[in-house]
Structure formats: structure tokens, C-alpha cells
Enzyme design. Structure first.
Site, mmCIF file in Angstrom:
data_model
loop_
_atom_site.group_PDB
_atom_site.id
_atom_site.type_symbol
_atom_site.label_atom_id
_atom_site.label_comp_id
_atom_site.label_asym_id
_atom_site.label_seq_id
_atom_site.Cartn_x
_atom_site.Cartn_y
_atom_site.Cartn_z
ATOM 1 N N GLU A 78 43.981 15.050 -2.767
ATOM 2 C CA GLU A 78 44.931 14.054 -3.280
ATOM 3 C C GLU A 78 45.455 14.493 -4.644
ATOM 4 O OE1 GLU A 78 47.109 12.057 -3.006
ATOM 5 O OE2 GLU A 78 46.502 9.947 -3.047
ATOM 6 N N ASP A 79 46.656 14.061 -4.969
ATOM 7 C CA ASP A 79 47.226 14.420 -6.267
ATOM 8 C C ASP A 79 46.606 13.602 -7.399
ATOM 9 O OD1 ASP A 79 48.393 12.021 -5.442
ATOM 10 O OD2 ASP A 79 50.463 12.705 -5.675
ATOM 11 N N ASP B 283 44.639 6.426 -8.720
ATOM 12 C CA ASP B 283 45.106 5.457 -9.698
ATOM 13 C C ASP B 283 44.331 4.152 -9.457
ATOM 14 O OD1 ASP B 283 46.735 4.268 -11.622
ATOM 15 O OD2 ASP B 283 48.417 3.987 -10.269
ATOM 16 N N PHE C 166 52.185 7.472 -16.863
ATOM 17 C CA PHE C 166 52.814 7.880 -15.618
ATOM 18 C C PHE C 166 53.225 9.347 -15.709
ATOM 19 C CE2 PHE C 166 55.817 8.249 -12.198
ATOM 20 C CZ PHE C 166 55.186 7.522 -11.204
ATOM 21 N N ARG D 172 59.202 16.569 -8.453
ATOM 22 C CA ARG D 172 58.035 17.160 -7.784
ATOM 23 C C ARG D 172 57.892 18.659 -8.037
ATOM 24 N NH1 ARG D 172 55.754 13.431 -4.231
ATOM 25 N NH2 ARG D 172 57.200 12.068 -3.116
HETATM 26 P P1 IMP Z 1 46.497 4.404 -5.790
HETATM 27 O O1 IMP Z 1 46.461 3.908 -4.371
HETATM 28 O O2 IMP Z 1 46.932 3.348 -6.763
HETATM 29 O O3 IMP Z 1 45.246 5.120 -6.227
HETATM 30 O O4 IMP Z 1 47.720 5.365 -5.879
HETATM 31 C C1 IMP Z 1 47.713 6.635 -5.573
HETATM 32 C C2 IMP Z 1 49.132 7.107 -5.362
HETATM 33 O O5 IMP Z 1 50.063 6.502 -6.293
HETATM 34 C C3 IMP Z 1 49.169 8.567 -5.637
HETATM 35 O O6 IMP Z 1 48.920 9.285 -4.464
HETATM 36 C C4 IMP Z 1 50.575 8.759 -6.149
HETATM 37 O O7 IMP Z 1 51.432 8.969 -5.052
HETATM 38 C C5 IMP Z 1 50.930 7.475 -6.815
HETATM 39 N N1 IMP Z 1 50.741 7.559 -8.278
HETATM 40 C C6 IMP Z 1 49.806 6.946 -9.029
HETATM 41 N N2 IMP Z 1 49.929 7.255 -10.331
HETATM 42 C C7 IMP Z 1 50.975 8.104 -10.404
HETATM 43 C C8 IMP Z 1 51.584 8.822 -11.492
HETATM 44 O O8 IMP Z 1 51.209 8.739 -12.679
HETATM 45 N N3 IMP Z 1 52.639 9.607 -11.152
HETATM 46 C C9 IMP Z 1 53.096 9.752 -9.888
HETATM 47 N N4 IMP Z 1 52.539 9.121 -8.849
HETATM 48 C C10 IMP Z 1 51.489 8.300 -9.100
HETATM 49 MG MG MG Z 2 50.275 10.376 -3.291
#
Ligand code: IMP
Ligand code: MG
Length: 174
Positions: free
Chosen positions: A97-98, A101, A150, A163
């Protein structure tokens, strides 16, 4: 107001850390194949670099998940948009995963994949924003812990832009 990307993690630092993660994963998995399952689209560049840093034989798969959100926050609602093409039963699975959050996306995905009875199931993320966690997720490999900012680049987007940046940047208003 225009949004300007400001370098937060330069490409060289990312490359060094990804290489270290690959070495650690290679040591932890002496036997392959490891099924590297990347979450579209954000993880595609991290996957490409990480896969090449892992010496243990691996197979590459993709899964699509949308958290229904545009802009900077997830809506909290998760949907599978592209499923795996293969069975992972009895296999070593490493989800790539990238960024973690809120944890909502990975919490959903891990529950889904566990039902398919892999031999092992772990997560590797390039970035972790622990401050924003709403759901518990056990992440085995973290590239960098970052503050609640962000970020874009190295696969990460803001409404599908940025990207392809090699550095990870903070988007700030200027
Ligand atoms: P989560 O479900 O809130 O953990 O979100 C994860 C997804 O939200 C990641 O896979 C990203 O696609 C997106 N995301 C969360 N924070 C960022 C950020 O700082 N930049 C870009 N995408 C983000
Ligand atoms: Mg993502």
C-alpha cells in the site's frame, strides 16, 4: 489559490528506504513465492521498486479499492472495484500500500483476504500517518512515519494529479 508541491521526501531517500525494506522482506521470507498484492492505483510505483528489491521469488497481483472519496479525505465507505484474478489460498501474501491514513481501507481489505485462507498475510506500506488512525491495522513493514500532511508523488495523487513525481511532496497553498 494555486497548489504547489513542496519536496518532503526526496527520491534518493525513498529509493534507499525501499531497498532496505526489500532486504528485510527477503530475510523474513526465505521461501517464495510471495504474492505481492498492490492496491490500485497509488501503490504502483512503490510496488515496482519494492518488487525489484525483494530477492525471494514473487508474483504480482493488483486489487482495486475505492474509499468513495475525492479530494483529501476518505469518505469512510469502502468498495471493492477490482478483485484478484487468482486464488491466494495457502500462499504467502504481502499487501503493498502507498499510505495508511484512517486505516479504513486496509482494515476492510485484510478482513476480506483473511477469508480466503492465505498461509500468511502481512502489510507493507511506504507511508504511515498514525495520527489519523480510526481502525486498527497491524502493519509489518513501514517505510516512513509522517505527520498529518497531505502528500503527493511517487504514485500518490490529489484528484488524479501528481502521481508521476519522483519525490514525495506536500501540497501547499501558495
Ligand atoms: P485510509 O483508508 O484512510 O487509510 O486511506 C488510505 C488511502 O487514502 C490511501 O491508499 C490513499 O489512496 C489515500 N490517502 C490518504 N492520505 C493520503 C495523502 O496524504 N495523499 C494521497 N492520498 C492519500
Ligand atoms: Mg491508495
Amino acid at each position: 489559490m494555486a497548489l504547489t508541491p513542496r519536496v518532503f521526501l526526496p527520491a534518493g531517500q525513498i529509493q534507499d528506504r525501499v531497498r532496505q525494506m526489500g532486504q528485510e522482506i527477503s530475510r523474513d521470507y526465505p521461501e517464495g513465492p510471495i504474492y505481492l498484492i498492490a492496491i490500485l492505483k497509488g501503490a504502483f510505483i512503490f510496488l515496482a521498486d519494492l518488487a525489484r528489491s525483494i530477492e525471494t521469488p514473487s508474483r504480482i497481483e493488483f486489487i482495486g479499492i475505492s474509499s468513495y472519496g475525492r479530494g483529501k479525505t476518505s469518505s469512510g465507505e469502502v468498495k471493492l472495484t477490482k478483485d484478484l484474478d487468482v486464488s491466494i489460498e495457502g500462499q504467502h501474501v504481502l499487501v503493498v500500500e502507498d499510505i495508511v491514513d484512517s486505516g479504513v481501507t486496509l482494515n476492510y481489505l485484510i478482513n476480506l483476504l483473511e477469508q480466503r485462507k492465505p498461509k500468511s498475510l502481512r502489510i507493507a506500506t511506504l507511508l504511515d500517518k498514525p495520527d489519523r488512525r480510526m481502525r486498527d491495522v497491524d502493519v509489518a513493514y513501514v517505510g516512513f512515519q509522517i505527520p498529518d500532511e497531505f502528500v503527493v508523488g511517487y504514485g500518490l495523487d490529489f484528484d488524479e494529479d501528481y502521481r508521476s513525481l519522483s519525490d514525495i511532496c506536500v501540497l501547499s497553498e501558495s
